[in-house]
Design an enzyme around this catalytic site. Structure first.
Site, PDB file in Angstrom:
ATOM      1  N   ARG A 104       0.881  -1.175   0.000  1.00 50.57           N
ATOM      2  CA  ARG A 104       0.000   0.000   0.000  1.00 50.57           C
ATOM      3  C   ARG A 104       0.916   1.221   0.000  1.00 50.57           C
ATOM      4  O   ARG A 104       1.668   1.434   0.956  1.00 50.57           O
ATOM      5  CB  ARG A 104      -0.903  -0.011   1.233  1.00 50.57           C
ATOM      6  CG  ARG A 104      -1.540   1.333   1.488  1.00 50.57           C
ATOM      7  CD  ARG A 104      -2.693   1.274   2.451  1.00 50.57           C
ATOM      8  NE  ARG A 104      -3.839   0.643   1.827  1.00 50.57           N
ATOM      9  CZ  ARG A 104      -5.075   0.681   2.330  1.00 50.57           C
ATOM     10  NH1 ARG A 104      -5.315   1.311   3.451  1.00 50.57           N
ATOM     11  NH2 ARG A 104      -6.057   0.088   1.700  1.00 50.57           N
ATOM     12  N   CYS A 266     -16.275   1.892   0.229  1.00 50.49           N
ATOM     13  CA  CYS A 266     -15.132   1.008   0.524  1.00 50.49           C
ATOM     14  C   CYS A 266     -14.747   1.044   2.002  1.00 50.49           C
ATOM     15  O   CYS A 266     -14.066   0.143   2.467  1.00 50.49           O
ATOM     16  CB  CYS A 266     -13.949   1.405  -0.341  1.00 50.49           C
ATOM     17  SG  CYS A 266     -13.429   3.104  -0.058  1.00 50.49           S
TER      18      CYS A 266
HETATM   19  N1   CP Z   1     -11.181  -0.093   2.061  1.00 47.25           N
HETATM   20  C1   CP Z   1      -9.921  -0.179   2.537  1.00 47.25           C
HETATM   21  O1   CP Z   1      -8.960  -0.369   1.783  1.00 47.25           O
HETATM   22  O2   CP Z   1      -9.820  -0.057   3.886  1.00 47.25           O
HETATM   23  P1   CP Z   1      -8.465   0.079   4.738  1.00 47.25           P
HETATM   24  O3   CP Z   1      -7.882   1.425   4.383  1.00 47.25           O
HETATM   25  O4   CP Z   1      -8.897  -0.017   6.171  1.00 47.25           O
HETATM   26  O5   CP Z   1      -7.541  -1.026   4.345  1.00 47.25           O
HETATM   27  N1  NVA Z   2      -9.810   6.829  -1.405  1.00 51.38           N
HETATM   28  C1  NVA Z   2      -9.441   6.382  -0.082  1.00 51.38           C
HETATM   29  C2  NVA Z   2      -9.667   4.917   0.056  1.00 51.38           C
HETATM   30  C3  NVA Z   2      -9.344   4.346   1.393  1.00 51.38           C
HETATM   31  C4  NVA Z   2      -9.528   2.862   1.461  1.00 51.38           C
HETATM   32  C5  NVA Z   2      -7.997   6.730   0.186  1.00 51.38           C
HETATM   33  O1  NVA Z   2      -7.157   6.562  -0.714  1.00 51.38           O
HETATM   34  O2  NVA Z   2      -7.698   7.184   1.295  1.00 51.38           O
END
Ligand code: CP
Ligand code: NVA
Length: 307
Positions: A104, A266
């Site tokens: 991430r 999400c």
């Molecule tokens: N939707 C999602 O990716 O949640 P997190 O940021 O908690 O992983």
């Molecule tokens: N668009 C949001 C999604 C989080 C899961 C972000 O990138 O923070």
């Protein structure tokens, strides 16, 4: 050649459908038998995080455990991706210890570079460009409700962000019509729009980008929303709070869609901002099954990388 899961755009409709079918199978197996077969026995997932997470972290960890494997969490401070150590070096070191990497990141280029330098598969666990694991879980949730994506009307209300990009990718790959209702200046990235127009032409679906959320939700089978301020944009929070209120998903907006519309998010949700409590906890909401489907979809993604 090793496979990666970096973007839904890289996968054919058939391969995406295979992943969804496998996710349904693995979900059913666990529900009926109380366990999955240990198909990822002795495999370890290395999870690299530059940003916080609840769903991604826990659902990947549990997916690996259920399939007989294991997962390692590496926090933002530990690795210092691109700061303490170059992305290329991190990729080459980590790939010698683990069997698959999930990352991430802030810059999408970092996940591409990890994949370039890693000898083991790399999964995009969210970047500033897209969130493909979320898109697969969302597709699974829609399939569970409607049986398919083809021919459905999916409307994303709010920021044309990473989650919107993956939603557009999966919709246009699998034949759902995709509409974005966003304020000026918060549109989808040009690259994502262009490539999705190509996918839509092949699958026979359509893309619309509108300003008016009311027009956008007419006949919608799915209304989707997400935070107005994504991780990494925190300095814009106050400005965005002034621009986005007309795009709130509330009971009035939901009443303007198809009668059986499902509402998706999400998560994490900012209740009272992009979505109201009444909608998030109301009869159209699928927010929690959708979150749980992250684990089921990711099991299938993980297994598909070793096939
Ligand atoms: N939707 C999602 O990716 O949640 P997190 O940021 O908690 O992983
Ligand atoms: N668009 C949001 C999604 C989080 C899961 C972000 O990138 O923070």
């Amino acid at each position: 050649m090793k496979k990666d899961f970096l973007s839904i755009a890289d996968y054919s409709p058939e391969a995406l459908q295979d992943i969804l079918d496998l996710a349904l199978e693995l979900k059913k197996e666990r529900k009926e038998k109380g366990e999955n077969k240990p198909i990822l026995k002795n495999k370890v997932l290395g999870m690299v995080f530059q940003k916080p997470s609840l769903r991604t972290r826990v659902s990947f960890d549990m997916a690996m455990r259920h399939l007989g494997g294991d997962a390692l969490y590496l926090s933002p401070n530990e690795i210092g991706l691109g700061q303490r150590e170059s992305v290329a070096d991190v990729a080459r070191v980590l790939a010698g210890y683990v069997d698959v990497i999930m990352a991430r990141v802030f810059a999408h280029q970092h996940v591409l570079d990890l994949a370039k330098w890693s000898e083991v598969p790399v999964i995009n666990g969210l970047s500033d460009y897209d969130h493909p694991c979320q898109g697969m879980a969302d597709a699974l949730t829609i399939v569970e409700k409607y049986g398919k994506l083809k021919g459905l009307n999916v409307t994303f209300v709010g920021d044309g962000n990473n989650v919107a990009v993956s939603m557009m990718h999966i919709c246009t790959k699998l034949g759902a019509n995709f509409t974005l209702a966003a304020p000026e200046g918060y549109d989808l990235p040009e690259k994502a729009l262009k490539e999705s127009q190509g996918f839509a032409a092949k699958s026979g679906s359509a893309i619309r980008t509108l300003r008016d959320p009311h027009e956008a939700v007419k006949n919608a089978d799915v209304i989707y929303t997400d935070t107005w301020t994504s991780m990494g944009q925190e300095e814009e929070t106050e400005k965005r709070k002034k621009v986005f209120p007309p795009y709130q998903v509330n009971e009035k907006l939901v009443s303007e869609a198809s009668k059986d519309v499902i509402v998706m998010h999400c998560l994490p949700a900012h209740r009272g901002q992009e979505i109201t409590d009444e909608v998030a906890d109301g009869p159209h909401s699928v927010l929690f099954p959708q979150a749980h489907n992250r684990m089921h979809a990711q099991k299938a993604i993980l297994v598909s990388l070793f096939r």
